[in-house]
Design an enzyme around this catalytic site. Structure first.
Site, PDB file in Angstrom:
ATOM      1  N   CYS A 285     -10.397  -6.603   2.031  1.00  0.00           N
ATOM      2  CA  CYS A 285     -10.158  -5.503   1.797  1.00  0.00           C
ATOM      3  C   CYS A 285     -12.120  -5.213   1.610  1.00  0.00           C
ATOM      4  O   CYS A 285     -12.740  -4.493   2.526  1.00  0.00           O
ATOM      5  CB  CYS A 285      -9.630  -3.905   1.040  1.00  0.00           C
ATOM      6  SG  CYS A 285      -7.728  -5.434   1.056  1.00  0.00           S
TER       7      CYS A 285
ATOM      8  N   THR B 253       0.967  -1.219  -0.338  1.00  0.00           N
ATOM      9  CA  THR B 253      -0.106   0.012   0.031  1.00  0.00           C
ATOM     10  C   THR B 253       0.752   1.167   0.045  1.00  0.00           C
ATOM     11  O   THR B 253       0.474   1.693  -0.563  1.00  0.00           O
ATOM     12  CB  THR B 253      -0.654   0.126   1.205  1.00  0.00           C
ATOM     13  OG1 THR B 253      -1.873  -1.348   1.034  1.00  0.00           O
ATOM     14  CG2 THR B 253      -1.767   1.454   1.416  1.00  0.00           C
TER      15      THR B 253
ATOM     16  N   SER C 225       5.189  -7.260  -1.308  1.00  0.00           N
ATOM     17  CA  SER C 225       5.038  -6.883   0.246  1.00  0.00           C
ATOM     18  C   SER C 225       5.288  -8.121   0.634  1.00  0.00           C
ATOM     19  O   SER C 225       5.021  -9.410   0.063  1.00  0.00           O
ATOM     20  CB  SER C 225       3.073  -6.442   0.435  1.00  0.00           C
ATOM     21  OG  SER C 225       2.905  -6.540   1.273  1.00  0.00           O
TER      22      SER C 225
ATOM     23  N   HIS D  27       4.675 -10.298   3.063  1.00  0.00           N
ATOM     24  CA  HIS D  27       3.885 -10.942   3.554  1.00  0.00           C
ATOM     25  C   HIS D  27       2.908 -12.109   3.352  1.00  0.00           C
ATOM     26  O   HIS D  27       1.905 -13.023   3.247  1.00  0.00           O
ATOM     27  CB  HIS D  27       2.456 -10.234   4.618  1.00  0.00           C
ATOM     28  CG  HIS D  27       1.329  -9.779   4.457  1.00  0.00           C
ATOM     29  ND1 HIS D  27      -0.066  -9.941   4.336  1.00  0.00           N
ATOM     30  CD2 HIS D  27       1.344  -8.194   3.440  1.00  0.00           C
ATOM     31  CE1 HIS D  27      -0.717  -9.389   3.794  1.00  0.00           C
ATOM     32  NE2 HIS D  27       0.078  -8.111   3.401  1.00  0.00           N
TER      33      HIS D  27
HETATM   34  N1  PLP Z   1      -2.405  -4.954  -3.981  1.00  0.00           N
HETATM   35  C1  PLP Z   1      -2.726  -5.965  -4.025  1.00  0.00           C
HETATM   36  C2  PLP Z   1      -2.689  -7.025  -5.474  1.00  0.00           C
HETATM   37  C3  PLP Z   1      -2.492  -6.711  -2.890  1.00  0.00           C
HETATM   38  O1  PLP Z   1      -3.494  -7.808  -2.586  1.00  0.00           O
HETATM   39  C4  PLP Z   1      -2.432  -6.332  -1.629  1.00  0.00           C
HETATM   40  C5  PLP Z   1      -2.569  -6.854  -0.347  1.00  0.00           C
HETATM   41  O2  PLP Z   1      -3.592  -7.239  -0.011  1.00  0.00           O
HETATM   42  C6  PLP Z   1      -2.047  -5.366  -1.199  1.00  0.00           C
HETATM   43  C7  PLP Z   1      -1.679  -4.680  -2.758  1.00  0.00           C
HETATM   44  C8  PLP Z   1      -1.776  -3.876  -0.103  1.00  0.00           C
HETATM   45  O3  PLP Z   1      -0.713  -4.880   0.866  1.00  0.00           O
HETATM   46  P1  PLP Z   1      -0.423  -4.063   1.754  1.00  0.00           P
HETATM   47  O4  PLP Z   1      -1.186  -5.497   2.889  1.00  0.00           O
HETATM   48  O5  PLP Z   1       1.597  -5.160   2.451  1.00  0.00           O
HETATM   49  O6  PLP Z   1      -0.360  -2.900   1.752  1.00  0.00           O
END
Ligand code: PLP
Length: 390
Positions: A328, A75, A202, A204
């Protein structure tokens, strides 16, 4: 059946930290706790670990280690690019091209930029979730400064033709960012081959710790970005603040494991995914697959279970963790924007489930899950059919 419950099948939301990653991180909480910016032996040890991790992450995406920046997650990486470049270029050009299947981290940040006067074209995907590269080409204007398109979708797993989109951007002198959060470690993602200028990801999602992310910035483009934060000079000033050493070490180790075990992970997750899908689809003819069969993340399944609401299915199957859409969008309570983008109506979009299979799932778990899904879906469907007849 000998399986430990509950079973985790939501690996697109997040992944278990690999025990080998935990082991690598541990010394950096206690005896190796230095601040990597400090100019003494504790700092040098921490700094060496940071640089080692940077190299491991760079290797996973075929970048140079100087092109990797640490952030708090995808993000933040996405926001640094969207806002950072827009601030730098606003006076000259004001048009961005994106799509209607971006993750909310990308989509919502672009909505904010629209409010600040930047024009954003959200290209429509096709019924499988692909963004046609020709659409990108046809939408380029003199004022376009950035194309930002997701590599692999977090809900339906569709993998875009990023290489071709990157080629079009490079040929037209337009900067190209991709949200590669679901892609790295799962498919071959090569920043050079794909002509990528910026990529966000990311830890995780690849069996590393939460709260640590990466940003790839192609060498020479650092100066196109105005940072979001100001303070220290860590990460060349693009993301100042004391680095989270244990998390970065874990992210590096997780990336290294993904590089070394790529074929094994890919085959394992795809086999289990196909097994689960084939068993469900052959027993329940009203279940269909959202997204593409081939150009799809290996562990991802997104199923339309027509007539069976996903919230009911999730609350009836408590011993398996899976989701209705992205984590989300399920929080918003609205039907998924992505499922609507591929043409589903509101009612069908509420009847979809996302299953994410990962490194630690076993064939026994998949056998158990297959039986549970078929049993519960049939039960709900039978009850509904019976009620509609009386
Ligand atoms: N972009 C995608 C495609 C994702 O699946 C996610 C997480 O669900 C994100 C961005 C955001 O990642 P983070 O939670 O590490 O900020």
């Amino acid at each position: 059946m000998n399986v430990r419950l509950p079973i985790y099948l939501d690996n697109n939301a997040t992944t278990q930290v690999d025990p080998r990653v935990v082991q690598a991180m541990l010394p950096y909480f206690s005896e190796k706790f230095g601040n990597p910016s400090s100019k003494h032996s504790f700092g040098y040890v921490a700094n060496a670990a940071i640089e080692f991790a940077r190299e491991q992450i760079a290797n996973l995406i075929n970048a140079d280690k100087s092109e990797i920046y640490f952030t708090s997650g995808a993000t933040e990486s996405i926001n640094i690019i969207h806002f950072g470049i827009s601030h730098a270029l606003l006076q000259k050009r004001n048009h961005i091209i994106s799509s209607n299947v971006e993750h909310s981290a990308s989509y919502e940040s672009l909505i904010q930029l629209q409010k600040k006067g930047i024009e954003v074209t959200f290209l429509n995907c096709d019924s499988k979730g692909f963004i046609a590269p020709e659409l990108v080409l046809n939408s380029i204007r003199d004022e376009t400064f950035l194309v930002t398109i997701i590599t692999a979708n977090n809900e339906i797993g569709t993998i875009n033709n990023i290489k071709e989109i990157g080629r079009i951007c490079r040929a037209n002198n337009i900067l190209f960012h991709t949200d590669a959060t679901q892609a790295i470690g799962k498919i071959k993602f090569d920043v050079k081959d794909f002509n990528v200028d910026f990529a966000s990801f990311s830890s995780h999602k690849i069996f590393g710790p939460k709260g640590i992310g990466g940003l790839y910035i192609r060498k020479g483009l650092e100066n196109t970005i105005i940072p979001l934060l100001f303070g220290g000079f860590q990460e060349k000033g693009i993301r100042p603040g004391t680095l989270n050493v244990p998390a970065i070490v874990g992210f590096g180790k997780a990336s290294d494991l993904c590089s070394k075990e790529f074929e094994k992970d890919f085959t394992h997750t795809k086999q289990l995914r196909d097994k689960l899908y084939n068993a469900i689809a052959s027993s329940l003819e009203f279940v269909s697959l959202n997204g593409d069969t081939d150009n799809r993340l290996p562990g991802n399944l997104n199923l339309l279970v027509r007539g069976v609401r996903s919230d009911i299915l999730i609350s009836n199957i408590r011993d398996i963790a899976f989701s209705s859409a992205s984590t989300c969008s399920s929080e918003s309570g609205k039907p998924s924007r992505i499922l609507k983008a591929i043409g589903l109506n509101d009612e069908d979009a509420k009847c979809c489930i996302r299953i994410g299979i990962g490194r630690f799932n076993t064939p026994e778990e998949i056998n158990y899950a297959t039986e549970r899904f078929i049993e519960e879906i049939s039960k709900i469907k039978f009850k509904k059919n019976y009620q509609s007849k009386i």
